[in-house]
Design a protein around this motif. Structure first.
Motif, PDB file in Angstrom:
ATOM      1  N   UNK A 264      36.379 101.388   0.505  1.00  0.00           N
ATOM      2  CA  UNK A 264      37.220 100.718   1.499  1.00  0.00           C
ATOM      3  C   UNK A 264      36.372  99.920   2.495  1.00  0.00           C
ATOM      4  N   UNK A 265      36.924  98.885   3.108  1.00  0.00           N
ATOM      5  CA  UNK A 265      36.191  98.138   4.137  1.00  0.00           C
ATOM      6  C   UNK A 265      35.963  98.987   5.384  1.00  0.00           C
ATOM      7  N   UNK A 266      35.210  98.456   6.304  1.00  0.00           N
ATOM      8  CA  UNK A 266      34.907  99.164   7.546  1.00  0.00           C
ATOM      9  C   UNK A 266      36.165  99.254   8.406  1.00  0.00           C
ATOM     10  N   UNK A 267      36.346 100.384   9.069  1.00  0.00           N
ATOM     11  CA  UNK A 267      37.497 100.559   9.953  1.00  0.00           C
ATOM     12  C   UNK A 267      37.485  99.500  11.050  1.00  0.00           C
ATOM     13  N   UNK A 268      38.640  98.929  11.335  1.00  0.00           N
ATOM     14  CA  UNK A 268      38.718  97.842  12.318  1.00  0.00           C
ATOM     15  C   UNK A 268      38.338  98.291  13.721  1.00  0.00           C
ATOM     16  N   UNK A 269      38.477  99.587  14.002  1.00  0.00           N
ATOM     17  CA  UNK A 269      38.154 100.069  15.347  1.00  0.00           C
ATOM     18  C   UNK A 269      36.667 100.358  15.505  1.00  0.00           C
ATOM     19  N   UNK A 270      35.887 100.271  14.422  1.00  0.00           N
ATOM     20  CA  UNK A 270      34.488 100.685  14.504  1.00  0.00           C
ATOM     21  C   UNK A 270      33.672  99.868  15.508  1.00  0.00           C
ATOM     22  N   UNK A 271      33.813  98.539  15.575  1.00  0.00           N
ATOM     23  CA  UNK A 271      33.032  97.802  16.583  1.00  0.00           C
ATOM     24  C   UNK A 271      33.270  98.299  18.005  1.00  0.00           C
ATOM     25  N   UNK A 272      34.483  98.775  18.292  1.00  0.00           N
ATOM     26  CA  UNK A 272      34.774  99.321  19.624  1.00  0.00           C
ATOM     27  C   UNK A 272      34.071 100.667  19.804  1.00  0.00           C
ATOM     28  N   UNK A 273      34.115 101.495  18.763  1.00  0.00           N
ATOM     29  CA  UNK A 273      33.485 102.809  18.832  1.00  0.00           C
ATOM     30  C   UNK A 273      31.968 102.706  18.984  1.00  0.00           C
ATOM     31  N   UNK A 274      31.391 101.653  18.383  1.00  0.00           N
ATOM     32  CA  UNK A 274      29.937 101.531  18.344  1.00  0.00           C
ATOM     33  C   UNK A 274      29.394 100.467  19.282  1.00  0.00           C
ATOM     34  N   UNK A 275      30.222  99.971  20.204  1.00  0.00           N
ATOM     35  CA  UNK A 275      29.801  98.856  21.046  1.00  0.00           C
ATOM     36  C   UNK A 275      28.564  99.211  21.881  1.00  0.00           C
TER      37      UNK A 275
END
Length: 308
Positions: A264-275
């Motif tokens: 599956x692709x990367x979760x859309x919320x990941x950039x927020x979690x890893x900012x």
């Protein structure tokens, strides 16, 4: 053709959300509202029903979970080494490697799984989501804070623990597991309400994905984002597949579904979690790229794993 019949309807809903957002049919607040509906109502209802019904316990066998965890964590270690070899520095090493391992199990993996193997996919999704939120996310923080040597690792982990205990998905998994283990009956009216919410989960989640992609910037898709995309869509599922080859669980169909979830692709919320730990524009670009390319790669993995 069967693969396209399975995957195409899902990506049509993603395209619908994308178009409705780009042409401003949906208001700017729509993605946030759709996300809240899925995270706080529809997905918790689906996970609770899957676990409290206790009908698909075979989907939670220890061998399957061990294989998925072993393959994913082995790939994470390799991804960390590759990031360093590609001269990624600082806390971005942990963020990029975790991004290449963090599947969108809730918003894309679950709808794909339901189309492929039916109700058992919801039980599997509970495990995948738990692994990503309870293992991968804290591990990224540990690696990043250790590298940064900020001396506040315990404080950050305590904050993660608090957020997890207040997360509706984790609460639904815990509650569903308890109700299933204790065989606690629920009123039929409540069960019907939960079923209605659960039925709305997949279509609303896919439209939400389209809405968020329409708001993403299409820049920064080269370089690190392209490397993360290759790792997430090709190498992560390959490592999970190799793990099952070395330590089979005994259920080939569920192993195949787990490999597809790793694709599956990367979760859309990941950039927020890893900012805090990575460059947001690179991680956002990787989300856009993996979601766009995954239409092809998911189809290939489904065919190769014999689920078509």
């Amino acid at each position: 053709m069967l693969v396209l019949q399975t995957i195409l309807p899902l990506f049509i809903l993603i395209a619908l959300g994308f178009a409705l957002t780009r042409f401003r049919v949906l208001p700017d607040a729509a993605p946030g509202a759709l996300s809240l509906f899925v995270i706080y109502l529809a997905l918790p209802a689906l996970l609770f029903r899957a676990l409290s019904g206790n009908d698909d316990t075979a989907a939670m066998n220890g061998g399957l979970m061990a294989g998925y965890i072993a393959g994913s964590l082995t790939w994470l270690v390799v991804a960390l080494a590759l990031a360093r070899a590609l001269r990624v520095r600082g806390t971005s090493v942990a963020a990029y490697a975790t991004a290449a391992t963090y599947s969108n199990s809730a918003f894309i993996g679950l709808p794909v799984g339901l189309s492929l193997i039916g109700p058992q996919a919801a039980t599997l999704a509970a495990f995948f989501i738990s692994f990503e939120m309870i293992v991968l996310l804290p591990l990224m923080m540990v690696l990043a804070e250790w590298h940064d040597n900020q001396g506040r690792l315990g404080e950050h982990l305590l904050g993660v623990a608090r957020r997890l205990l207040g997360n509706p998905l984790i609460l639904a998994i815990i509650a569903g597991g308890l109700f299933g283990a204790l065989a606690i009956p629920l009123p039929k009216a409540l069960l019907h309400s939960l079923d209605l919410l659960a039925a709305a989960c997949a279509p609303v989640a896919l439209v939400y994905i389209g809405c968020t992609l329409a708001k993403q910037r299409l820049s920064q898709l080269a370089g690190p984002a392209a490397t993360i995309t290759c790792g997430k869509l090709l190498l992560h599922p390959l490592f999970v597949c190799l793990a099952f080859w070395l330590m089979p669980s005994g259920d080939i169909t569920l192993e195949a579904a787990a490999v597809v979830n790793a694709a599956m692709p990367i979760a859309t919320v990941f950039p927020v979690l890893a900012v805090r730990y990575g460059r947001e524009e690179v991680l956002s670009g990787a989300v856009v790229a993996t979601t766009a390319v995954s239409f092809v790669t998911i189809s290939l993995w489904i065919a190769m794993m014999g689920l078509s």
